[in-house]
Motif scaffolding. Structure first.
Motif, PDB file in Angstrom:
ATOM      1  N   UNK A  75      10.773   2.254 -21.837  1.00 13.12           N
ATOM      2  CA  UNK A  75       9.820   2.064 -20.745  1.00 13.12           C
ATOM      3  C   UNK A  75      10.417   2.526 -19.426  1.00 13.12           C
ATOM      4  N   UNK A  76       9.575   2.963 -18.528  1.00 16.72           N
ATOM      5  CA  UNK A  76      10.024   3.351 -17.191  1.00 16.72           C
ATOM      6  C   UNK A  76      10.738   2.183 -16.522  1.00 16.72           C
ATOM      7  N   UNK A  77      11.862   2.490 -15.871  1.00 15.06           N
ATOM      8  CA  UNK A  77      12.680   1.463 -15.243  1.00 15.06           C
ATOM      9  C   UNK A  77      13.848   1.023 -16.085  1.00 15.06           C
ATOM     10  N   UNK A  78      13.878   1.451 -17.350  1.00  6.95           N
ATOM     11  CA  UNK A  78      14.949   1.053 -18.267  1.00  6.95           C
ATOM     12  C   UNK A  78      16.161   1.962 -18.102  1.00  6.95           C
ATOM     13  N   UNK A  79      17.348   1.382 -18.136  1.00  6.82           N
ATOM     14  CA  UNK A  79      18.587   2.167 -18.115  1.00  6.82           C
ATOM     15  C   UNK A  79      18.907   2.621 -19.524  1.00  6.82           C
ATOM     16  N   UNK A  80      19.148   3.917 -19.684  1.00  9.90           N
ATOM     17  CA  UNK A  80      19.408   4.487 -21.009  1.00  9.90           C
ATOM     18  C   UNK A  80      20.794   5.087 -21.074  1.00  9.90           C
ATOM     19  N   UNK A  81      21.415   4.946 -22.230  1.00 11.57           N
ATOM     20  CA  UNK A  81      22.681   5.613 -22.488  1.00 11.57           C
ATOM     21  C   UNK A  81      22.405   7.043 -22.940  1.00 11.57           C
ATOM     22  N   UNK A  82      23.408   7.892 -22.853  1.00 10.84           N
ATOM     23  CA  UNK A  82      23.262   9.269 -23.331  1.00 10.84           C
ATOM     24  C   UNK A  82      22.895   9.257 -24.803  1.00 10.84           C
ATOM     25  N   UNK A  83      21.905  10.054 -25.157  1.00 11.55           N
ATOM     26  CA  UNK A  83      21.466  10.151 -26.544  1.00 11.55           C
ATOM     27  C   UNK A  83      20.329   9.224 -26.903  1.00 11.55           C
ATOM     28  N   UNK A  84      19.978   8.276 -26.041  1.00 13.52           N
ATOM     29  CA  UNK A  84      18.908   7.331 -26.350  1.00 13.52           C
ATOM     30  C   UNK A  84      17.560   8.039 -26.398  1.00 13.52           C
ATOM     31  N   UNK A  85      16.742   7.659 -27.366  1.00 15.36           N
ATOM     32  CA  UNK A  85      15.415   8.249 -27.525  1.00 15.36           C
ATOM     33  C   UNK A  85      14.472   7.718 -26.448  1.00 15.36           C
ATOM     34  N   UNK A  86      13.689   8.611 -25.876  1.00  9.20           N
ATOM     35  CA  UNK A  86      12.708   8.243 -24.848  1.00  9.20           C
ATOM     36  C   UNK A  86      11.317   8.149 -25.460  1.00  9.20           C
ATOM     37  N   UNK A  87      10.909   9.187 -26.175  1.00  7.20           N
ATOM     38  CA  UNK A  87       9.616   9.177 -26.856  1.00  7.20           C
ATOM     39  C   UNK A  87       9.622  10.196 -27.978  1.00  7.20           C
TER      40      UNK A  87
END
Length: 295
Positions: A75-87
């Motif tokens: 979701x928008x606003x979430x902190x993601x690590x490298x490689x994390x799936x967005x959609x």
């Protein structure tokens, strides 16, 4: 304080359709001449490096309007690590290629703004967890909705969305009121819009003190050093204890903490709106096998 985005504004359907039309004005020539439009495939968006993701929901709606089925993983606003799936999206090759690049650019641009905002918020709130990071109205022309949504996703708030909603008295206003005292100007503003705060931008400590004593609710300091902000806030504790200092001009993640330490309760910044986009990796796979990864 946790970084909890407010309700995020979204792009209108009409805006998304304009983006698609700009990229696909007369059909997709490459997909057409290769004869692959009716073949099925999937497309995955992932963070190439750590980011605060934004505009995911808009990108998903754009892909849906392009003919894809979409599953959102972040979701928008979430902190993601490298490689994390967005959609992930699925559909015909024609639909995937129709929406691919615009959806990618939406997320990359918004994530750049959100990530830059989050960095300023983190630096400032390490000093004062209640400080506000406010984005100016100096967004890229034509990109206000996306920019403001990304700012909020990063933990910021709009400083002012336009001229219609807030009272911010600049020196450029005051040149037309040279015969009026500061007290008269503040009184005029308060009578005209009694439910609004009166904000005055100043260029010196003495000027800030004068306008605060005259009754301004917020003193916005333009390109003050942290030392100047500290001097002003110290004097206001006695002279006008209810006035709030908002520091503006050249503030980003590298110096936000210094301004908060100096006593600013609001950090006003344009820096996130010109942040570099954050790379999103896109992988397209044919349902029958084979794939292509894109920069």
């Amino acid at each position: 304080m946790p970084f909890l985005p407010q309700h995020l504004p979204t792009l209108s359907d009409a805006s998304l359709d304009i983006l698609l039309a700009e990229d696909l004005p007369f059909g997709d020539l490459t997909t057409g001449v290769l004869g692959i439009g009716n073949l099925s495939g999937t497309m995955t968006f992932a963070a190439r490096r750590p980011m605060v993701v934004a505009a995911v929901e808009d990108a998903a709606r754009l892909l849906t309007r392009a003919g894809c089925a979409v599953e959102i993983s972040a979701a928008s606003g979430q902190s993601l690590a490298a490689g994390a799936t967005i959609l992930c999206a699925s559909g015909s090759a024609a639909a995937l290629h129709r929406g691919w690049k615009m959806a990618q650019v939406l997320i990359e641009t918004a994530a750049g703004i959100a990530t830059a905002t989050r960095a300023i918020v983190a630096a400032a709130r390490a000093v004062d967890p209640w400080v506000t990071i406010a984005g100016t109205r100096k967004t890229i022309p034509g990109a206000k909705a996306l920019s403001i949504a990304a700012l909020i996703a990063g933990g910021g708030v709009p400083h002012r969305l336009g001229l219609s909603e807030t009272i911010l008295i600049f020196a450029e206003h005051r040149v037309f009121l040279a015969a009026s005292t500061p007290e008269a100007v503040v009184s005029m503003a308060r009578r005209g819009a009694p439910e609004k705060k009166v904000v005055v931008e100043v260029g010196s400590v003495d000027e800030g003190l004068t306008w605060a004593v005259a009754g301004a609710d917020v003193i916005q300091t333009e390109k003050f050093t942290p030392e100047m902000v500290a001097d002003l806030t110290t004097k206001l504790r006695t002279a006008a204890p209810l006035s709030i200092v908002a520091a503006a001009g050249g503030i980003d993640a590298t110096n936000a903490a210094a301004y908060v330490s100096a006593g600013a309760r609001v950090i006003v910044t344009s820096a996130p709106f010109t942040a570099k986009p954050v790379d999103v990796a896109v992988r397209i796979e044919a349902s029958g096998g084979g794939d292509t990864s894109t920069p």
